[in-house]
Design a protein around this motif. Sequence first.
Motif, PDB file in Angstrom:
ATOM      1  N   GLY A 122       0.819  -1.205   0.000  1.00  0.00           N
ATOM      2  CA  GLY A 122       0.000   0.000   0.000  1.00  0.00           C
ATOM      3  C   GLY A 122       0.851   1.252   0.000  1.00  0.00           C
ATOM      4  O   GLY A 122       0.528   2.245  -0.670  1.00  0.00           O
ATOM      5  N   ASP A 123       1.955   1.240   0.721  1.00  0.00           N
ATOM      6  CA  ASP A 123       2.849   2.395   0.776  1.00  0.00           C
ATOM      7  C   ASP A 123       3.464   2.654  -0.597  1.00  0.00           C
ATOM      8  O   ASP A 123       3.607   3.802  -1.026  1.00  0.00           O
ATOM      9  N   ILE A 124       3.843   1.597  -1.287  1.00  0.00           N
ATOM     10  CA  ILE A 124       4.461   1.757  -2.608  1.00  0.00           C
ATOM     11  C   ILE A 124       3.462   2.369  -3.581  1.00  0.00           C
ATOM     12  O   ILE A 124       3.793   3.270  -4.345  1.00  0.00           O
ATOM     13  N   ILE A 125       2.227   1.899  -3.501  1.00  0.00           N
ATOM     14  CA  ILE A 125       1.191   2.409  -4.400  1.00  0.00           C
ATOM     15  C   ILE A 125       0.926   3.877  -4.129  1.00  0.00           C
ATOM     16  O   ILE A 125       0.754   4.676  -5.044  1.00  0.00           O
ATOM     17  N   VAL A 126       0.923   4.294  -2.866  1.00  0.00           N
ATOM     18  CA  VAL A 126       0.633   5.684  -2.504  1.00  0.00           C
ATOM     19  C   VAL A 126       1.803   6.591  -2.864  1.00  0.00           C
ATOM     20  O   VAL A 126       1.620   7.676  -3.423  1.00  0.00           O
ATOM     21  N   SER A 128       4.569   5.984  -4.915  1.00  0.00           N
ATOM     22  CA  SER A 128       5.162   5.889  -6.248  1.00  0.00           C
ATOM     23  C   SER A 128       4.782   7.065  -7.150  1.00  0.00           C
ATOM     24  O   SER A 128       5.669   7.674  -7.767  1.00  0.00           O
ATOM     25  N   PRO A 129       3.504   7.436  -7.254  1.00  0.00           N
ATOM     26  CA  PRO A 129       3.171   8.586  -8.123  1.00  0.00           C
ATOM     27  C   PRO A 129       3.818   9.882  -7.636  1.00  0.00           C
ATOM     28  O   PRO A 129       4.275  10.698  -8.434  1.00  0.00           O
ATOM     29  N   ILE A 130       3.904  10.058  -6.340  1.00  0.00           N
ATOM     30  CA  ILE A 130       4.500  11.282  -5.796  1.00  0.00           C
ATOM     31  C   ILE A 130       5.980  11.338  -6.168  1.00  0.00           C
ATOM     32  O   ILE A 130       6.488  12.376  -6.606  1.00  0.00           O
ATOM     33  N   ILE A 131       6.667  10.225  -6.029  1.00  0.00           N
ATOM     34  CA  ILE A 131       8.087  10.178  -6.361  1.00  0.00           C
ATOM     35  C   ILE A 131       8.284  10.422  -7.855  1.00  0.00           C
ATOM     36  O   ILE A 131       9.189  11.149  -8.272  1.00  0.00           O
ATOM     37  N   LEU A 132       7.427   9.817  -8.678  1.00  0.00           N
ATOM     38  CA  LEU A 132       7.537  10.008 -10.133  1.00  0.00           C
ATOM     39  C   LEU A 132       7.318  11.466 -10.521  1.00  0.00           C
ATOM     40  O   LEU A 132       8.024  12.017 -11.381  1.00  0.00           O
ATOM     41  N   ILE A 133       6.367  12.118  -9.893  1.00  0.00           N
ATOM     42  CA  ILE A 133       6.106  13.544 -10.180  1.00  0.00           C
ATOM     43  C   ILE A 133       7.311  14.385  -9.791  1.00  0.00           C
ATOM     44  O   ILE A 133       7.751  15.259 -10.540  1.00  0.00           O
ATOM     45  N   LEU A 134       7.892  14.099  -8.613  1.00  0.00           N
ATOM     46  CA  LEU A 134       9.072  14.847  -8.180  1.00  0.00           C
ATOM     47  C   LEU A 134      10.243  14.641  -9.134  1.00  0.00           C
ATOM     48  O   LEU A 134      10.978  15.579  -9.464  1.00  0.00           O
ATOM     49  N   LEU A 135      10.445  13.420  -9.581  1.00  0.00           N
ATOM     50  CA  LEU A 135      11.528  13.148 -10.522  1.00  0.00           C
ATOM     51  C   LEU A 135      11.303  13.864 -11.850  1.00  0.00           C
ATOM     52  O   LEU A 135      12.246  14.406 -12.451  1.00  0.00           O
TER      53      LEU A 135
END
Length: 147
Positions: A122-126, A128-135
Amino acid sequence: MIKIARAGKVIGEYNRGDVPALVQSKTVLTTDDYWTSGMAAWAKVSSLLSEIEASAPPPPTAPSPTTNLIKCPDCQKEVSKLAQSCPGCGRPLLESPKAAPEGPKRVITTEDSVMTRSRGCGDIIVFSPIILILLALMAAMMGSCSR
Protein backbone atom coordinates in the motif's frame (compact mmCIF):
# COMPACT_ATOMS: atom_id res chain seq x y z
CA MET A 1 27.92 -58.40 25.30
CA ILE A 2 26.13 -61.57 26.28
CA LYS A 3 25.56 -64.68 24.22
CA ILE A 4 22.10 -66.20 24.08
CA ALA A 5 21.65 -69.91 23.30
CA ARG A 6 18.55 -71.97 22.63
CA ALA A 7 18.69 -75.77 22.61
CA GLY A 8 22.47 -75.67 22.89
CA LYS A 9 22.97 -73.38 19.85
CA VAL A 10 24.00 -69.70 20.11
CA ILE A 11 21.27 -67.59 18.53
CA GLY A 12 22.88 -64.17 19.01
CA GLU A 13 24.97 -61.69 20.97
CA TYR A 14 23.24 -58.74 22.63
CA ASN A 15 23.85 -55.90 25.06
CA ARG A 16 22.82 -56.79 28.60
CA GLY A 17 20.42 -53.84 28.81
CA ASP A 18 18.57 -54.92 25.66
CA VAL A 19 17.50 -58.30 27.07
CA PRO A 20 14.19 -57.15 28.69
CA ALA A 21 12.98 -55.69 25.36
CA LEU A 22 14.15 -58.80 23.50
CA VAL A 23 12.20 -61.00 25.92
CA GLN A 24 9.14 -58.78 25.56
CA SER A 25 9.33 -59.07 21.75
CA LYS A 26 9.85 -62.83 22.16
CA THR A 27 13.16 -62.70 20.24
CA VAL A 28 14.72 -64.14 23.39
CA LEU A 29 12.82 -66.50 25.70
CA THR A 30 13.15 -66.66 29.49
CA THR A 31 13.97 -70.36 29.08
CA ASP A 32 16.97 -69.55 26.83
CA ASP A 33 20.47 -69.70 28.28
CA TYR A 34 22.93 -66.82 28.46
CA TRP A 35 26.66 -66.50 29.04
CA THR A 36 29.07 -63.58 29.29
CA SER A 37 32.76 -63.26 29.91
CA GLY A 38 33.67 -64.15 33.50
CA MET A 39 30.81 -66.62 34.05
CA ALA A 40 31.72 -70.16 35.05
CA ALA A 41 28.66 -71.69 33.33
CA TRP A 42 25.61 -70.84 31.26
CA ALA A 43 22.52 -69.59 33.16
CA LYS A 44 18.84 -69.06 32.32
CA VAL A 45 17.74 -65.71 30.88
CA SER A 46 15.05 -65.54 33.60
CA SER A 47 17.81 -65.18 36.22
CA LEU A 48 19.41 -62.40 34.15
CA LEU A 49 16.08 -60.56 34.06
CA SER A 50 15.88 -60.79 37.85
CA GLU A 51 19.40 -59.31 38.13
CA ILE A 52 18.57 -56.48 35.73
CA GLU A 53 15.35 -55.62 37.59
CA ALA A 54 17.16 -55.69 40.95
CA SER A 55 19.91 -53.36 39.70
CA ALA A 56 17.52 -50.89 38.06
CA PRO A 57 16.93 -47.66 39.98
CA PRO A 58 13.48 -47.38 41.53
CA PRO A 59 10.96 -45.40 39.48
CA PRO A 60 10.45 -41.82 40.62
CA THR A 61 7.64 -41.41 43.08
CA ALA A 62 4.60 -39.62 41.81
CA PRO A 63 3.81 -36.38 43.58
CA SER A 64 0.99 -36.49 46.04
CA PRO A 65 -2.27 -35.36 44.43
CA THR A 66 -2.68 -32.68 47.10
CA THR A 67 0.77 -31.10 46.70
CA ASN A 68 -0.52 -28.48 44.26
CA LEU A 69 -3.72 -27.72 46.13
CA ILE A 70 -4.63 -25.03 48.64
CA LYS A 71 -7.85 -24.41 50.56
CA CYS A 72 -10.04 -21.49 49.59
CA PRO A 73 -10.26 -19.14 52.63
CA ASP A 74 -13.98 -18.62 52.07
CA CYS A 75 -15.49 -21.98 51.14
CA GLN A 76 -12.61 -24.30 52.23
CA LYS A 77 -12.75 -26.09 48.86
CA GLU A 78 -9.42 -27.51 47.60
CA VAL A 79 -8.19 -25.40 44.68
CA SER A 80 -5.09 -25.53 42.47
CA LYS A 81 -2.28 -23.21 43.53
CA LEU A 82 -2.28 -21.92 39.96
CA ALA A 83 -5.96 -20.91 39.99
CA GLN A 84 -6.64 -17.19 39.88
CA SER A 85 -9.97 -17.62 41.63
CA CYS A 86 -11.87 -20.33 43.48
CA PRO A 87 -14.12 -22.31 41.10
CA GLY A 88 -16.51 -22.95 44.01
CA CYS A 89 -17.19 -19.45 45.28
CA GLY A 90 -15.32 -17.20 42.83
CA ARG A 91 -13.07 -15.61 45.48
CA PRO A 92 -9.86 -14.20 44.01
CA LEU A 93 -6.87 -16.13 45.32
CA LEU A 94 -4.07 -13.69 46.07
CA GLU A 95 -1.67 -16.55 46.79
CA SER A 96 -1.87 -17.58 43.15
CA PRO A 97 1.46 -17.05 41.38
CA LYS A 98 -0.38 -16.11 38.19
CA ALA A 99 -2.54 -13.46 39.83
CA ALA A 100 -1.04 -10.06 39.12
CA PRO A 101 -1.35 -7.42 41.83
CA GLU A 102 -4.03 -4.87 41.04
CA GLY A 103 -2.54 -1.49 40.18
CA PRO A 104 -4.27 1.81 39.62
CA LYS A 105 -6.77 1.62 36.80
CA ARG A 106 -6.37 3.96 33.83
CA VAL A 107 -9.08 4.93 31.41
CA ILE A 108 -7.83 4.91 27.86
CA THR A 109 -9.29 7.59 25.64
CA THR A 110 -9.06 8.06 21.89
CA GLU A 111 -6.29 10.63 22.38
CA ASP A 112 -4.19 7.92 24.13
CA SER A 113 -4.53 5.39 21.39
CA VAL A 114 -1.80 5.09 18.82
CA MET A 115 -2.68 3.75 15.44
CA THR A 116 -0.16 1.42 13.92
CA ARG A 117 -0.21 -0.25 10.59
CA SER A 118 2.05 -2.56 8.78
CA ARG A 119 4.20 -1.31 5.94
CA GLY A 120 3.63 -3.05 2.69
CA CYS A 121 2.48 -2.73 -0.90
CA GLY A 122 0.00 0.00 0.00
CA ASP A 123 2.85 2.39 0.78
CA ILE A 124 4.46 1.76 -2.61
CA ILE A 125 1.19 2.41 -4.40
CA VAL A 126 0.63 5.68 -2.50
CA PHE A 127 4.17 7.07 -2.73
CA SER A 128 5.16 5.89 -6.25
CA PRO A 129 3.17 8.59 -8.12
CA ILE A 130 4.50 11.28 -5.80
CA ILE A 131 8.09 10.18 -6.36
CA LEU A 132 7.54 10.01 -10.13
CA ILE A 133 6.11 13.54 -10.18
CA LEU A 134 9.07 14.85 -8.18
CA LEU A 135 11.53 13.15 -10.52
CA ALA A 136 9.75 14.58 -13.57
CA LEU A 137 9.87 18.08 -12.06
CA MET A 138 13.57 17.71 -11.28
CA ALA A 139 14.28 16.51 -14.82
CA ALA A 140 12.32 19.42 -16.26
CA MET A 141 14.20 21.90 -14.07
CA MET A 142 17.56 20.44 -15.04
CA GLY A 143 16.61 20.51 -18.70
CA SER A 144 15.66 24.18 -18.49
CA CYS A 145 18.92 25.05 -16.68
CA SER A 146 21.13 23.53 -19.35
CA ARG A 147 19.77 25.75 -22.18
